[in-house]
Design an enzyme around this catalytic site. Structure first.
Site, mmCIF file in Angstrom:
data_model
loop_
_atom_site.group_PDB
_atom_site.id
_atom_site.type_symbol
_atom_site.label_atom_id
_atom_site.label_comp_id
_atom_site.label_asym_id
_atom_site.label_seq_id
_atom_site.Cartn_x
_atom_site.Cartn_y
_atom_site.Cartn_z
ATOM 1 N N CYS A 154 -1.362 9.157 2.250
ATOM 2 C CA CYS A 154 -1.151 8.626 0.895
ATOM 3 C C CYS A 154 -2.333 8.881 -0.020
ATOM 4 O O CYS A 154 -2.171 8.961 -1.233
ATOM 5 C CB CYS A 154 -0.836 7.132 0.961
ATOM 6 S SG CYS A 154 -2.121 6.144 1.760
ATOM 7 N N GLU A 210 0.871 -1.171 0.000
ATOM 8 C CA GLU A 210 0.000 0.000 0.000
ATOM 9 C C GLU A 210 0.908 1.221 0.000
ATOM 10 O O GLU A 210 1.432 1.624 1.037
ATOM 11 C CB GLU A 210 -0.906 -0.023 1.229
ATOM 12 C CG GLU A 210 -1.872 -1.204 1.266
ATOM 13 C CD GLU A 210 -2.892 -1.169 0.148
ATOM 14 O OE1 GLU A 210 -3.085 -0.094 -0.453
ATOM 15 O OE2 GLU A 210 -3.497 -2.216 -0.127
#
Length: 488
Positions: A247, A210
């Site tokens: 993110c 991720e």
């Protein structure tokens, strides 16, 4: 870490005993995890305040609430997820039956990031537990208060023979990566993701990465009331999650040139309302995690042509690691602020002649983890979906896809691969084993030599699932056999 080999051996013994496979164990651990976060809210608030300066409301929204929601959803569905899925067999293989049986992968390693140090460790753990794995957890050393809290608390609530937590810095991570795992799950930067993937390749270990990237936001022309809502959501998606250190946070905005002045003014108003009007009285804003990242962000503003593009903010408080929410209008596209992930409270606004140019702009850059678009234009929506690639697309809002258990969360290309959340977390930490069972009756001889034309035609029809053709072929064979017997 000296005794880590012993720890890993213990985890493998626990897994092989079958203890983690039962639904009773899985539910017990998930309920214990719920108790952990519920009974320690104040300690979690304090740790997040120490590490990142997070306000309790933001801490509950992005950390505690996420874990509670995920664990509760998993408890409600785990038995259904664990159940074998039956498959329909072709009549040619009658009598037989088939099913797909989810089984745990084994002993898995979860490496968490510092920006959401509670949820990005415990949310993947929920998936690993629900799938029946033994687990090693490695919190980020860049959030030391949260790491210490987790290390002291997890053994008090969870099965210490099946779930271990390891603290430490880069050396600890390197030693962990030298071991053989059945799965590695990592949240963090692309650079570290490459290191992890390289280490995993030595043991052919599957990984879920991720990562991140520059998440764009497209802002189309809207009515005044809709535009106000859109700008509020953009501001929340940029500065709201950990001061832009997220993110899936908004990285930059693409807008038509004629709309840019209005956008900038509305963004300024949001900043003043949400966070304050000057560096000295900022509130509700996380600090930058450490001096290294503070200097990195400060250097972005010092690049040639970048400082001249600042239309709001830009002030720095080095002592307290605070950077004022900053808006930049058309910074140089070849500057680092437009080529690397910002991961901080700096927002470039890029102007275009037409909003349709945003498609080409996004496609000229690496695939992002998330793409946001504010528009009511169905044609533009279709173009975004069909002509761009990203981990996710969210229309008319930001960030909310992260809390949707029915949607997979993950990247594509350099923004990562693999997915989790809800059932997708269970699948990520499971192997779907194909199981086929046949009877000893009804043997099909055409599958065996010696070969002849009849067997070729039979197999050809069988693969095309031509039921009538096979019946006719068998009927013709029977007539030929009967005639041959009469002739004899």
């Amino acid at each position: 870490m000296a005794g880590f080999g012993t720890t890993l051996t213990e985890l493998r013994q626990t897994f092989r005993s079958g203890r983690t496979r039962g639904v009773v164990w899985r539910k017990a651990q998930l309920n214990a995890l719920l108790r952990l976060v519920s009974e320690n809210e104040e300690r979690i608030f304090e740790a997040l305040q120490q590490d990142l300066g997070k306000h309790p409301v933001e801490a509950y929204r992005d950390e505690i609430g996420v874990v509670k929601k995920s664990a509760s959803h998993t408890l409600d569905n785990i038995e259904k997820w664990m159940a074998p899925k039956k498959g329909q067999m072709p009549w040619l293989l009658f009598p037989s039956k088939a099913e797909v049986l989810p089984e745990p992968l084994g002993v898995v390693l979860i490496l968490a990031s510092w920006n959401f140090p509670i949820s990005l460790l415990l949310d993947p753990l929920i998936g690993a537990i629900s799938a029946g794995n033994a687990v090693v957890l490695k919190p980020s050393e860049l959030a030391p208060a949260c790491s210490s809290f987790l290390a002291s608390t997890i053994p008090q609530y969870l099965d210490s023979e099946a779930i271990k937590i390891v603290e430490g810095g880069i050396d600890a991570s390197e030693q962990l990566l030298q071991q053989k795992w059945d799965k590695i799950f990592f949240t963090g930067s692309t650079r570290v993701g490459q290191i992890i993937m390289s280490a995993a390749a030595k043991h052919l270990t599957p990984v879920t990465l991720e990562l991140g990237g520059k998440c764009p936001t497209i802002l189309d022309s809207l009515s005044h009331s809709d535009l106000q809502v859109a700008v509020k959501r953009i501001a929340g998606g940029k500065w709201g999650p950990c001061s832009g250190q997220a993110c899936i946070g908004v990285d930059y905005v693409l807008v038509e040139q004629k709309l840019a002045p209005v956008l900038v003014e509305l963004l300024k108003n949001c900043i003043k309302k949400f966070y304050g009007e000057s560096l000295q009285n900022l509130k509700n804003l996380c600090r930058i995690v450490n001096k290294h990242h503070f200097d990195r962000l400060a250097n972005l503003l010092k690049e040639p042509g970048v400082s001249a593009s600042i239309v709001y903010g830009g002030s720095l408080d080095e002592e307290n690691l605070i950077i004022e929410p900053t808006i930049l209008l058309d910074p140089p596209l070849d500057a680092e602020i437009m080529t690397d992930e910002i991961f901080g409270p700096l927002l470039p606004v890029i102007t275009l002649n037409t909003i349709e140019e945003s498609i080409e702009f996004i496609n000229s850059r690496p695939k992002p983890l998330a793409l946001y678009a504010f528009t009511k234009n169905k044609t533009l929506k279709e173009k975004i979906l069909s002509e761009t690639s990203s981990g996710s697309v969210t229309f008319n809002d930001t960030m909310i896809q992260f809390i949707c258990d029915v949607l997979p969360f993950g990247g594509v290309g350099p923004s990562g691969f693999g997915r989790y959340h809800g059932k997708f977390s269970f699948d990520t930490f499971s192997h779907e084993k194909a199981v086929l069972q046949r009877s000893f009756y009804f043997e099909l001889e055409p599958r065996y030599p010696p070969w002849n034309d009849f067997k070729l035609e039979f197999i050809r029809l069988a693969y095309s699932f031509d039921y009538m053709g096979l019946l006719l072929l068998l009927s013709g064979l029977r007539r030929k056999y009967t005639k041959s017997k009469r002739d004899d």
